[in-house]
Motif scaffolding. Structure first.
Motif, PDB file in Angstrom:
ATOM      1  N   THR A  44       0.832  -1.205   0.000  1.00 27.41           N
ATOM      2  CA  THR A  44       0.000   0.000   0.000  1.00 27.41           C
ATOM      3  C   THR A  44       0.865   1.252   0.000  1.00 27.41           C
ATOM      4  N   THR A  45       1.903   1.260   0.833  1.00 29.80           N
ATOM      5  CA  THR A  45       2.815   2.402   0.874  1.00 29.80           C
ATOM      6  C   THR A  45       3.504   2.594  -0.475  1.00 29.80           C
ATOM      7  N   SER A  46       3.941   1.501  -1.050  1.00 30.87           N
ATOM      8  CA  SER A  46       4.599   1.571  -2.358  1.00 30.87           C
ATOM      9  C   SER A  46       3.633   2.088  -3.418  1.00 30.87           C
ATOM     10  N   LEU A  47       2.401   1.612  -3.387  1.00 24.60           N
ATOM     11  CA  LEU A  47       1.407   2.084  -4.355  1.00 24.60           C
ATOM     12  C   LEU A  47       1.081   3.566  -4.153  1.00 24.60           C
ATOM     13  N   LEU A  48       1.025   4.011  -2.898  1.00 27.90           N
ATOM     14  CA  LEU A  48       0.778   5.422  -2.629  1.00 27.90           C
ATOM     15  C   LEU A  48       1.927   6.288  -3.147  1.00 27.90           C
ATOM     16  N   ARG A  49       3.166   5.824  -2.954  1.00 29.01           N
ATOM     17  CA  ARG A  49       4.316   6.556  -3.493  1.00 29.01           C
ATOM     18  C   ARG A  49       4.240   6.614  -5.019  1.00 29.01           C
ATOM     19  N   THR A  50       3.891   5.479  -5.623  1.00 33.68           N
ATOM     20  CA  THR A  50       3.768   5.435  -7.079  1.00 33.68           C
ATOM     21  C   THR A  50       2.663   6.373  -7.546  1.00 33.68           C
ATOM     22  N   LYS A  51       1.535   6.378  -6.826  1.00 34.00           N
ATOM     23  CA  LYS A  51       0.428   7.268  -7.164  1.00 34.00           C
ATOM     24  C   LYS A  51       0.868   8.730  -7.064  1.00 34.00           C
ATOM     25  N   ASN A  52       1.580   9.072  -5.999  1.00 34.45           N
ATOM     26  CA  ASN A  52       2.063  10.452  -5.837  1.00 34.45           C
ATOM     27  C   ASN A  52       3.035  10.832  -6.938  1.00 34.45           C
ATOM     28  N   MET A  54       3.203   9.528  -9.937  1.00 36.14           N
ATOM     29  CA  MET A  54       2.449   9.643 -11.187  1.00 36.14           C
ATOM     30  C   MET A  54       1.642  10.942 -11.200  1.00 36.14           C
ATOM     31  N   SER A  55       1.091  11.344 -10.058  1.00 32.91           N
ATOM     32  CA  SER A  55       0.347  12.597  -9.974  1.00 32.91           C
ATOM     33  C   SER A  55       1.272  13.778 -10.235  1.00 32.91           C
ATOM     34  N   GLN A  56       2.467  13.756  -9.634  1.00 27.21           N
ATOM     35  CA  GLN A  56       3.430  14.835  -9.861  1.00 27.21           C
ATOM     36  C   GLN A  56       3.849  14.874 -11.330  1.00 27.21           C
TER      37      GLN A  56
END
Length: 135
Positions: A44-52, A54-56
């Motif tokens: 979940t943490t890794s996916l959140l980092r990836t999401k952030n 990708m958002s940036q």
């Protein structure tokens, strides 16, 4: 595969020592659940980092796209202005040619006027003074 426990060992486990094997059985399950929970949190943490990230990156690309679009519009406007100036430049070139020719004509007229002036001055002096060496 481990060998099956002998019958006397089974009796001991069933009679008095039943609590220890049950605790042993729960502990691996708890470890498995804890491990699975830890892995899920890690994922979940890794996916959140990836999401952030990708958002940036999406924000950066959006800004870059806007910049490219604005620059393209600016270049298009500059091109249209340059094309519009082409006709103006041709007209200005024609006018400069006309002004150059008029300048040449004015210079010729001025020289002729100066020559005529000096000829008139010489005639007036000759007719009034009567210089002896001139006929």
């Amino acid at each position: 595969m481990p060998a099956a426990p002998s019958p006397p060992t089974r009796r001991k486990n069933n009679a008095g020592g039943a609590t220890a094997p049950a605790a042993d059985r729960r502990q691996p399950q708890q470890q498995d659940a804890s491990s699975a929970t830890h892995q899920a949190q890690s994922i979940t943490t890794s996916l959140l980092r990836t999401k952030n990230l990708m958002s940036q990156e999406l924000d950066r690309m959006s800004t870059l796209n806007t910049t490219i679009h604005d620059d393209g519009a600016l270049l298009h406007d500059a091109k249209e202005e340059h094309e519009g100036m082409g006709g103006t430049m041709k007209g200005a070139r024609k006018m400069m040619g006309r002004l150059g020719r008029q300048d040449v004509r004015d210079a010729i007229v001025l020289r002729c006027a100066i020559i005529f002036y000096w000829v008139v001055v010489a005639y007036v002096l000759w007719s009034r003074i009567k210089v002896p060496f001139l006929p």
